[in-house]
Design a protein around this motif. Structure first.
Motif, PDB file in Angstrom:
ATOM      1  N   UNK A  26       0.897  -1.117   0.200  1.00 53.61           N
ATOM      2  CA  UNK A  26       0.039  -0.001   0.003  1.00 53.61           C
ATOM      3  C   UNK A  26       0.964   1.454   0.189  1.00 53.61           C
ATOM      4  N   UNK A  27       2.175   1.270   1.031  1.00 52.83           N
ATOM      5  CA  UNK A  27       2.864   2.508   0.919  1.00 52.83           C
ATOM      6  C   UNK A  27       3.616   2.446  -0.346  1.00 52.83           C
ATOM      7  N   UNK A  28       4.084   1.209  -0.791  1.00 58.32           N
ATOM      8  CA  UNK A  28       4.993   1.263  -1.967  1.00 58.32           C
ATOM      9  C   UNK A  28       4.341   1.671  -3.269  1.00 58.32           C
ATOM     10  N   UNK A  29       2.861   1.419  -3.488  1.00 49.87           N
ATOM     11  CA  UNK A  29       2.217   1.892  -4.721  1.00 49.87           C
ATOM     12  C   UNK A  29       1.042   3.010  -4.381  1.00 49.87           C
ATOM     13  N   UNK A  30       1.455   3.695  -3.222  1.00 46.87           N
ATOM     14  CA  UNK A  30       0.480   4.734  -3.081  1.00 46.87           C
ATOM     15  C   UNK A  30       0.484   5.758  -3.924  1.00 46.87           C
ATOM     16  N   UNK A  31       1.671   6.010  -4.554  1.00 54.35           N
ATOM     17  CA  UNK A  31       1.768   7.124  -5.732  1.00 54.35           C
ATOM     18  C   UNK A  31       0.754   6.994  -6.906  1.00 54.35           C
ATOM     19  N   UNK A  32       0.505   5.739  -7.009  1.00 57.91           N
ATOM     20  CA  UNK A  32      -0.590   5.086  -8.402  1.00 57.91           C
ATOM     21  C   UNK A  32      -1.709   5.331  -7.990  1.00 57.91           C
ATOM     22  N   UNK A  33      -2.021   5.706  -6.598  1.00 54.35           N
ATOM     23  CA  UNK A  33      -3.497   5.784  -6.190  1.00 54.35           C
ATOM     24  C   UNK A  33      -4.025   4.404  -5.579  1.00 54.35           C
ATOM     25  N   UNK A  34      -3.087   3.644  -5.159  1.00 51.47           N
ATOM     26  CA  UNK A  34      -3.531   2.138  -4.800  1.00 51.47           C
ATOM     27  C   UNK A  34      -4.130   2.155  -3.550  1.00 51.47           C
ATOM     28  N   UNK A  35      -5.093   1.524  -3.239  1.00 47.70           N
ATOM     29  CA  UNK A  35      -5.674   1.488  -1.851  1.00 47.70           C
ATOM     30  C   UNK A  35      -6.227   0.119  -1.524  1.00 47.70           C
ATOM     31  N   UNK A  36      -6.258  -0.188  -0.349  1.00 42.25           N
ATOM     32  CA  UNK A  36      -6.810  -1.643   0.344  1.00 42.25           C
ATOM     33  C   UNK A  36      -7.876  -1.395   0.994  1.00 42.25           C
ATOM     34  N   UNK A  37      -8.758  -2.171   1.011  1.00 37.70           N
ATOM     35  CA  UNK A  37      -9.919  -2.271   1.980  1.00 37.70           C
ATOM     36  C   UNK A  37     -10.025  -3.742   2.640  1.00 37.70           C
ATOM     37  N   UNK A  38      -9.766  -3.788   3.988  1.00 34.36           N
ATOM     38  CA  UNK A  38      -9.815  -4.881   4.502  1.00 34.36           C
ATOM     39  C   UNK A  38     -11.377  -5.233   5.057  1.00 34.36           C
TER      40      UNK A  38
ATOM     41  N   UNK B 134      -1.482  -3.074  10.313  1.00 37.02           N
ATOM     42  CA  UNK B 134      -2.270  -2.228   9.068  1.00 37.02           C
ATOM     43  C   UNK B 134      -2.892  -1.359   9.435  1.00 37.02           C
ATOM     44  N   UNK B 135      -2.636  -0.192   8.462  1.00 35.11           N
ATOM     45  CA  UNK B 135      -3.252   1.168   8.704  1.00 35.11           C
ATOM     46  C   UNK B 135      -4.392   1.394   7.646  1.00 35.11           C
ATOM     47  N   UNK B 136      -4.680   0.560   6.673  1.00 33.69           N
ATOM     48  CA  UNK B 136      -5.633   0.797   5.775  1.00 33.69           C
ATOM     49  C   UNK B 136      -7.093   0.529   6.371  1.00 33.69           C
ATOM     50  N   UNK B 137      -8.160   1.076   5.657  1.00 32.69           N
ATOM     51  CA  UNK B 137      -9.375   0.834   6.264  1.00 32.69           C
ATOM     52  C   UNK B 137      -9.930  -0.570   6.754  1.00 32.69           C
ATOM     53  N   UNK B 138     -10.122  -1.013   7.739  1.00 33.76           N
ATOM     54  CA  UNK B 138     -10.855  -2.157   8.073  1.00 33.76           C
ATOM     55  C   UNK B 138     -12.324  -1.938   8.217  1.00 33.76           C
ATOM     56  N   UNK B 139     -13.125  -2.850   7.297  1.00 33.99           N
ATOM     57  CA  UNK B 139     -14.539  -2.524   7.304  1.00 33.99           C
ATOM     58  C   UNK B 139     -15.375  -3.670   8.076  1.00 33.99           C
ATOM     59  N   UNK B 140     -16.381  -3.373   8.556  1.00 34.91           N
ATOM     60  CA  UNK B 140     -17.240  -4.357   9.280  1.00 34.91           C
ATOM     61  C   UNK B 140     -18.153  -4.690   8.078  1.00 34.91           C
ATOM     62  N   UNK B 141     -18.306  -6.134   8.066  1.00 37.03           N
ATOM     63  CA  UNK B 141     -19.274  -6.700   6.905  1.00 37.03           C
ATOM     64  C   UNK B 141     -20.752  -6.690   7.480  1.00 37.03           C
ATOM     65  N   UNK B 142     -21.635  -6.783   6.619  1.00 37.54           N
ATOM     66  CA  UNK B 142     -23.020  -6.898   6.851  1.00 37.54           C
ATOM     67  C   UNK B 142     -23.830  -8.340   6.400  1.00 37.54           C
ATOM     68  N   UNK B 143     -22.986  -9.190   5.766  1.00 35.56           N
ATOM     69  CA  UNK B 143     -23.530 -10.232   5.319  1.00 35.56           C
ATOM     70  C   UNK B 143     -23.772 -10.219   3.939  1.00 35.56           C
ATOM     71  N   UNK B 144     -24.320  -9.072   3.180  1.00 43.15           N
ATOM     72  CA  UNK B 144     -24.869  -8.868   2.204  1.00 43.15           C
ATOM     73  C   UNK B 144     -23.480  -8.749   1.184  1.00 43.15           C
TER      74      UNK B 144
END
Lengths: 219, 161
Positions: free
Chosen positions: A114-126, A147-157
């Motif tokens: 994520x840090x390495x490719x931040x320049x290309x706008x690369x993002x991770x969602x966990x 990790x510092x990328x966004x960690x999201x809580x899932x909803x089943x859907x």
């Protein structure tokens, strides 16, 4: 003579019915096979003894080359995060769980890339695929992996939208246009992950119409 | 006579043809469970403390967490038996797990079941035949991936004499 003809007629009718039943059975089986093919699992051979794909044929959703299903989920910080927020950027959508050992192995690699490719706008969602684990436990595990990328809580859907997730970790590499470039199930090598990230960054670089996102989880 | 032979030939031939048409290989189904249960009828002494054994087998190439995994984050294997008239069920007894480490993380020691494992259920049963239902909850992994927690229904039939 008449009786023989009648008898023979009955036999012909009987055989015809048997043949029709056989043909009908064949047709039904073919349809069933087609349906099964739609849920076909792609086995990706191990490239290294230390890693590779899962033993079981994980059900790979038919998402490669298609628009990534959209979602709007809550992050650990309580912020609403949508996939559409990242339109125009390459994104890795990674499903993981607190009870999944292989998931926690690759997460620090993700952070590094994520840090390495931040320049290309690369993002991770966990996306935490945890049914029973509370938010605090998920946060604790995520923090431990560094990790510092966004960690999201899932909803089943969202799990359903992404194919049901019979295997973890499961990663979906989404290009700038919102198309799924690559899908991986199980722990891959660091090199494989980087190759997929590069492929995702490169994909959709030429000007194109952004793919229409399929709403899932309400956007 | 000749007509009968022809008739028999036609019927047999058509039957074979139908059988061939219907013998396409069905697509290999993805396993829904990674643990199987082998139900074996058992005989116990009525009115006395006895043990019913539940024999499980983890699919080759997989492991499940033991009942006492080494991390609170891991999902333990657990059996729950439903109450049934005429049978008092005690606390389920689990086997010890074996030590396991993923090749990619040798430092983390796990406690797992692989291959065959037996769970013992203490019971006191009235005379007669009994059927006790239950469920095994487990979470499996292989060498590179993990699979969502599963529930495997179990049913044990035993006679108390």
């Amino acid at each position: 003579m008449k009786r023989s003809a009648l008898f023979l007629g009955l036999i012909v009718v009987g055989i015809s019915m048997l043949l029709w039943a056989g043909w009908h059975n064949l047709r039904e089986r073919k349809l069933a096979m087609q349906r099964a093919q739609q849920n076909r699992v792609e086995l990706i051979p191990d490239k290294a003894a230390q890693s590779g794909q899962s033993t079981v044929e994980g059900e790979e959703p038919q998402l490669r080359g298609k628009a990534a299903p959209g979602f709007a989920l809550t992050s650990l910080e309580g912020k609403k995060v949508s996939l559409s927020d990242y339109k125009g950027r390459p994104v890795l959508v990674n499903f993981w769980a607190t009870w999944c050992g292989p998931c926690k192995v690759e997460m620090p690699w993700f952070e590094e890339f994520r840090k390495q490719y931040a320049g290309q706008g690369f993002e991770i969602l966990g996306l935490a695929d945890d049914v029973d684990a509370g938010k605090d436990v998920i946060a604790k595990v995520a923090h431990k992996t560094g990790v510092s990328y966004p960690i999201l809580l899932t909803d089943g859907k969202v799990q359903t939208a992404y194919g049901g997730l019979e295997v973890l970790p499961m990663s979906f590499y989404v290009d700038k246009n919102g198309l799924v470039v690559e899908v991986t199930a199980g722990l891959g090598t660091k090199d494989e992950i980087e190759a997929n990230i590069k492929k995702t960054i490169a994909s959709g670089s030429s000007a194109g119409t952004p793919a229409k996102q399929v709403a899932a989880g309400g956007q | 006579m000749r007509f009968g032979v022809v008739l028999a030939g036609l019927i047999l031939g058509s039957g074979t043809l139908v059988a061939q048409i219907g013998s396409l290989d069905a697509p290999a189904a993805k396993p829904k469970q990674y643990v199987s249960f082998a139900a074996e009828p058992q005989t116990l002494k009525a009115g006395a403390k006895s043990v019913v054994e539940l024999n499980f087998r983890v699919m080759d190439g997989f492991h499940v967490n033991s009942h006492t995994p080494k991390s609170e984050l891991l999902i333990p294997t657990a059996v729950t038996m439903k109450p049934v008239d005429g049978v008092k069920v005690g606390a389920v007894e689990y086997p010890a797990g074996t030590s396991y480490s993923f090749s990619f993380d040798p430092s983390e020691k796990l406690d797992v079941y692989s291959g065959a494992f037996t769970v013992k259920v203490p019971v006191v049963a009235e005379a007669g035949q009994h059927t006790v239902d239950g469920v095994l909850k487990y979470q499996a992994c292989d060498h590179a991936a993990c699979y969502p927690p599963k529930s495997l229904p179990v049913q044990v039939v035993f006679t108390a004499k």
